[in-house]
Design an enzyme around this catalytic site. Structure first.
Site, PDB file in Angstrom:
ATOM      1  N   PRO A   2       6.007  -3.288  -9.550  1.00 60.60           N
ATOM      2  CA  PRO A   2       7.117  -3.350 -10.511  1.00 60.60           C
ATOM      3  C   PRO A   2       7.955  -4.598 -10.261  1.00 60.60           C
ATOM      4  O   PRO A   2       8.378  -4.848  -9.147  1.00 60.60           O
ATOM      5  CB  PRO A   2       7.934  -2.081 -10.213  1.00 60.60           C
ATOM      6  CG  PRO A   2       7.054  -1.221  -9.366  1.00 60.60           C
ATOM      7  CD  PRO A   2       6.103  -2.136  -8.654  1.00 60.60           C
ATOM      8  N   GLU A   3       8.138  -5.391 -11.290  1.00 62.55           N
ATOM      9  CA  GLU A   3       8.952  -6.601 -11.191  1.00 62.55           C
ATOM     10  C   GLU A   3      10.322  -6.307 -11.802  1.00 62.55           C
ATOM     11  O   GLU A   3      10.557  -5.218 -12.313  1.00 62.55           O
ATOM     12  CB  GLU A   3       8.255  -7.750 -11.946  1.00 62.55           C
ATOM     13  CG  GLU A   3       6.901  -8.138 -11.379  1.00 62.55           C
ATOM     14  CD  GLU A   3       7.022  -9.018 -10.140  1.00 62.55           C
ATOM     15  OE1 GLU A   3       8.142  -9.442  -9.796  1.00 62.55           O
ATOM     16  OE2 GLU A   3       5.985  -9.276  -9.510  1.00 62.55           O
TER      17      GLU A   3
END
Ligand SMILES: [Zn+2]
Length: 276
Positions: A2-3
């Site tokens: 997850p960015e």
């Protein structure tokens, strides 16, 4: 992984279901996350009211106030494979659903993390004091991030511009995908020494970073319904990528072949003709 856009989309996705709600129950099925879930977490959360969710870099911040208004905050990191979803009473937990926070209307905030590199912990002190946050650079979508900052911090640096841009002390939340895409949009060769990029080109780069992240967050907005129980995995945003993951394919701008190099131990794809 997850960015920043996924974390921001998570914040926006779960906020309407839990903000202002009182915590009734906390279930910890697995304590062994990247750092162990604090022993006092469940007991300390019950009876507290959830405030306005925040985010700093890839950390989600969940303020919780007790009956006297004293506020503490949780700091939640999704690690490599974590996700926070909304479930309802009666939705049975699946494998890797490690933590449930149940609020007064029966809504469940459910943390799922197969690889367990994420964590939930108390924030220590305020945003400026917590050791995990205090050395972080500005948010990429804030006014504190601009080309002048990139230019000033890069003078005299021989480090390649791509790892420079991915340094959390320079700006937070610019992972490999977004650094690669922003450098393509700005026409800058990722191998170029950061100190050899002109002020004008750093300005263009800062704008490109904002553009790619804002587009990813906007796109993430369309997947918000996925935060409510059961529907699919949150997954990555199917953004149209120009270079990331496209080594050997043709450049969308000039038709030339995209090249792969390793910079700071990270795979980096770029167009040798369009990026100088
Ligand atoms: Zn090209």
């Amino acid at each position: 992984m997850p960015e920043l856009p996924e974390v921001e989309t998570t914040r926006r996705g779960i906020a309407p279901y839990i903000e202002g709600r009182e915590i009734r129950e906390v279930l910890v099925r697995e304590r062994r996350l990247r750092t162990p879930v604090p022993d006092d977490l469940a007991d300390s959360l019950i009876g507290r009211r959830i405030g306005e969710l925040g985010r700093r870099a890839k950390y989600l911040l969940v303020p919780v106030a007790d009956a006297r208004g004293r506020e503490r905050s949780l700091i939640w990191h999704l690690g490599m494979s974590g996700s926070l979803r909304i479930a309802r009473l009666g939705d049975l937990p699946k494998k890797h659903d490690h933590v449930d926070v149940v609020v007064d209307d029966g809504t469940i905030l459910r943390y799922h993390d197969p690889r367990r590199f994420g964590f939930v912990d108390w924030l220590r002190g305020g945003l400026a004091e917590d050791p995990r946050l205090r050395r972080l650079g500005p948010e990429p979508l804030s006014p504190e991030f601009h080309g002048k900052r990139l230019f000033a911090l890069s003078r005299g640096r021989r480090l390649a511009v791509k790892p420079f841009l991915m340094d959390n002390a320079v700006v937070v939340g610019v992972g490999n995908i977004y650094a690669s895409e922003a450098l393509f949009l700005a026409g800058i060769d990722p191998r170029r020494a950061a100190g050899r990029v002109s002020w004008e080109r750093h300005e263009r780069l800062a704008l490109a970073v904002r553009e790619v992240l804002a587009a990813a967050i906007t796109q993430g907005g369309t997947t918000l319904r996925d935060f409510v129980s059961g529907v699919g995995e949150p997954g990555y945003f199917a953004q149209r990528l120009n270079v990331y993951g496209r080594a050997g394919q043709s450049c969308r701008r000039c038709g030339g072949e995209l090249r792969l190099v390793t910079l700071g131990q990270r795979a980096s794809v770029f167009c040798p003709a369009c990026q100088r």
